[in-house]
Design a protein around this motif. Structure first.
Motif, short mmCIF file in Angstrom:
data_model
loop_
_atom_site.label_atom_id
_atom_site.label_comp_id
_atom_site.label_asym_id
_atom_site.label_seq_id
_atom_site.Cartn_x
_atom_site.Cartn_y
_atom_site.Cartn_z
N ILE A 34 -36.33 24.22 -46.50
CA ILE A 34 -36.34 25.63 -46.89
C ILE A 34 -35.56 26.41 -45.85
CG2 ILE A 34 -37.77 27.66 -47.31
CD1 ILE A 34 -40.07 25.71 -48.04
N VAL A 35 -34.57 27.16 -46.31
CA VAL A 35 -33.80 28.02 -45.42
C VAL A 35 -34.27 29.45 -45.65
CG1 VAL A 35 -31.52 28.88 -44.80
CG2 VAL A 35 -31.81 26.48 -45.45
N SER A 36 -34.99 29.99 -44.69
CA SER A 36 -35.51 31.35 -44.79
C SER A 36 -34.55 32.33 -44.13
CB SER A 36 -36.88 31.42 -44.11
OG SER A 36 -37.32 32.75 -43.99
N VAL A 37 -34.40 33.51 -44.73
CA VAL A 37 -33.49 34.50 -44.16
C VAL A 37 -34.17 35.37 -43.10
CG1 VAL A 37 -32.06 34.56 -46.22
CG2 VAL A 37 -33.88 36.24 -45.95
N THR A 38 -35.49 35.18 -42.90
CA THR A 38 -36.19 35.89 -41.83
C THR A 38 -37.23 34.97 -41.19
OG1 THR A 38 -38.11 36.78 -43.03
CG2 THR A 38 -36.05 38.02 -43.22
N HIS A 39 -37.55 35.25 -39.94
CA HIS A 39 -38.62 34.53 -39.25
C HIS A 39 -39.97 34.89 -39.86
CE1 HIS A 39 -36.08 32.94 -36.02
NE2 HIS A 39 -35.45 34.10 -36.06
N SER A 40 -40.09 36.10 -40.36
CA SER A 40 -41.35 36.54 -40.97
C SER A 40 -41.67 35.74 -42.22
CB SER A 40 -41.27 38.03 -41.31
OG SER A 40 -41.00 38.81 -40.17
N PHE A 41 -40.65 35.46 -43.04
CA PHE A 41 -40.88 34.65 -44.23
C PHE A 41 -41.38 33.26 -43.83
CE2 PHE A 41 -37.49 36.96 -47.03
CZ PHE A 41 -38.32 38.07 -47.09
N LYS A 42 -40.78 32.70 -42.78
CA LYS A 42 -41.21 31.38 -42.32
C LYS A 42 -42.68 31.41 -41.91
CE LYS A 42 -40.41 27.75 -38.88
NZ LYS A 42 -39.52 27.22 -37.82
N SER A 43 -43.08 32.43 -41.16
CA SER A 43 -44.47 32.55 -40.73
C SER A 43 -45.42 32.66 -41.93
CB SER A 43 -44.64 33.78 -39.83
OG SER A 43 -43.86 33.65 -38.66
N GLU A 44 -44.98 33.42 -42.94
CA GLU A 44 -45.79 33.59 -44.14
C GLU A 44 -46.00 32.26 -44.86
OE1 GLU A 44 -47.87 35.31 -47.37
OE2 GLU A 44 -47.46 36.06 -45.36
#
Length: 408
Positions: free
Chosen positions: A173-183
């Motif tokens: 998964i390539v997330s465009v934000t660190h916040s999305f990754k944390s979620e």
């Protein structure tokens, strides 16, 4: 490497997903890889097929070395939940069929914001027995309920189950934000397969402003004006009625002009408000072709980046902040405190104020209008910070993720 990329936004559309995909794919081609993009007829955000294109079942063209496959979809404007779902699902089906017929594929990549596109990518990867990479641009369907487009319901719960299924099935998964990754990690997704690749800016196109585009200045009678711009998609999430109120509060200052440039679901609301209030200090500019965007941005002395005050938007990073950095345009950001506000604060590339706070947005504009030394400091910081978000760096990082997945 043969990269098969599915996205329902691609140039000549000029929104963030289209721009990111094109600018990455262009660099992958230059690095010697073969890239096929499966997309639909350009129609965002008005839901009308662009001039020179047709909503045909299958067409193939080349764009700067990228093979572009366009498929037929149900087309509608960017408004109305059910119609948009039909739009998304039609691309899921026709995109999948088109993907079956592509001869060589090493890796399948599919991008959100909506994840029916990702469904198609996952299905293709399963049929072709190739790795599936999910580029996550939005936490969907949570963003639907956040803007009030639909209330929490049985349908939303089903979509959330599908969402989690795709996260778990993706090889990466390539997330465009660190916040999305944390979620995602909080929701039980394997942290080791989530990588973060932020949005960025093409520094060959977005360079520090030396002068405002003379044709636009003349066309809209903006000579010697301090111009505050909202440029981009006019969506429900942006709370643009607040920006109209800011402009109304500054209407007596004849040296300041506001521009609203773009289109989208909330565009009519903005136009109606401007006409209703008879505001002469607001210039309404239609959506411009992607190649015109640097010229359009050159008009702006300040860029406004608003989002409504919803908890979800703490995780969002509006991509236009990077284009503004490249051009040395200070940003006034009025979004919930989170990753985006941290970027502006850490790079000193603008001022951060409270989301939907008309008075604070107004005061920030006046502060930079009146304090030329502070304004110039932010311009320099903004330009210097752009190097950290070069599209070259981001495209290279994604390639390394593809290679990592292939070599597992």
């Amino acid at each position: 490497m043969n990269i098969l990329f599915l996205t329902d936004n691609f140039p000549p559309e000029g929104n963030a997903p289209a721009t990111r995909t094109y600018e990455h794919a262009l660099r992958w081609v230059k690095a010697g890889h073969d890239v096929t993009v499966i997309t639909c007829a350009p129609n965002f955000p008005e839901g009308k097929v662009y001039e020179g294109y047709s909503n045909s079942f299958y067409s193939v063209s080349k764009l700067d070395g990228i093979k572009v496959v366009r498929v037929k979809t149900y087309i509608t404007a960017n408004e109305g939940f059910l119609k948009r779902i039909l739009d998304y699902m039609s691309f899921m089906v026709t995109g999948f069929i088109a993907g079956i017929f592509q001869k060589k594929t090493d890796v399948v990549v599919a991008t959100s914001p909506q994840f029916f596109c990702a469904c198609s990518g996952w299905a293709l990867s399963a049929v072709r027995r190739k790795p599936f990479i999910f580029e996550l641009r939005d936490i969907w369907p949570a963003s639907i309920t956040a803007v009030g487009a639909m209330k929490d319901s049985f349908i939303i719960k089903l979509l959330e189950k599908l969402e989690l299924f795709l996260y778990h099935r993706a090889d990466s998964i390539v997330s465009v934000t660190h916040s999305f990754k944390s979620e995602l990690v909080k929701r039980g997704v394997d942290e080791t397969k989530i990588e973060v690749v932020l949005n960025g800016v093409d520094l060959t196109k977005y360079q520090p402003v030396t002068c405002k585009d003379p044709e636009f200045v003349k066309q809209f009678n903006l000579e010697d004006k301090f111009i505050v711009g909202y440029v981009g998609t006019h969506g429900m999430a942006h709370g643009l009625e607040n920006i109209v109120s800011v402009a109304e509060s500054l209407k007596e200052n004849d040296n300041i002009r506001f521009i609203f440039a773009g289109g989208g679901a909330a565009r009519k609301k903005v136009v109606d408000l401007v006409n209703q209030k008879q505001l002469k200090n607001i210039i309404l500019i239609d959506r411009q072709p992607k190649e015109m965007m640097p010229k359009l941005w050159s008009l702006c002395d300040l860029s406004l980046v608003p989002l409504v005050n919803n908890e979800l938007f703490r995780t969002v990073i509006p991509s236009k902040i990077f284009e503004c950095m490249g051009m040395g345009i200070p940003t006034i950001m009025s979004v919930p405190e989170g990753e985006a506000t941290a970027i502006i604060n850490e790079t000193a590339s603008g001022l951060v104020v409270e989301s939907e706070n008309v008075e604070e947005i107004k005061n920030a504009i006046l502060k930079l209008y009146n304090d030329i030394d502070l304004y110039n400091e932010i311009r320099v910081s903004s330009t210097n910070s752009a190097q950290l978000f070069s599209r070259d760096l981001m495209a290279s990082k994604m390639l390394s993720i593809f290679s990592k997945v292939l070599n597992k």
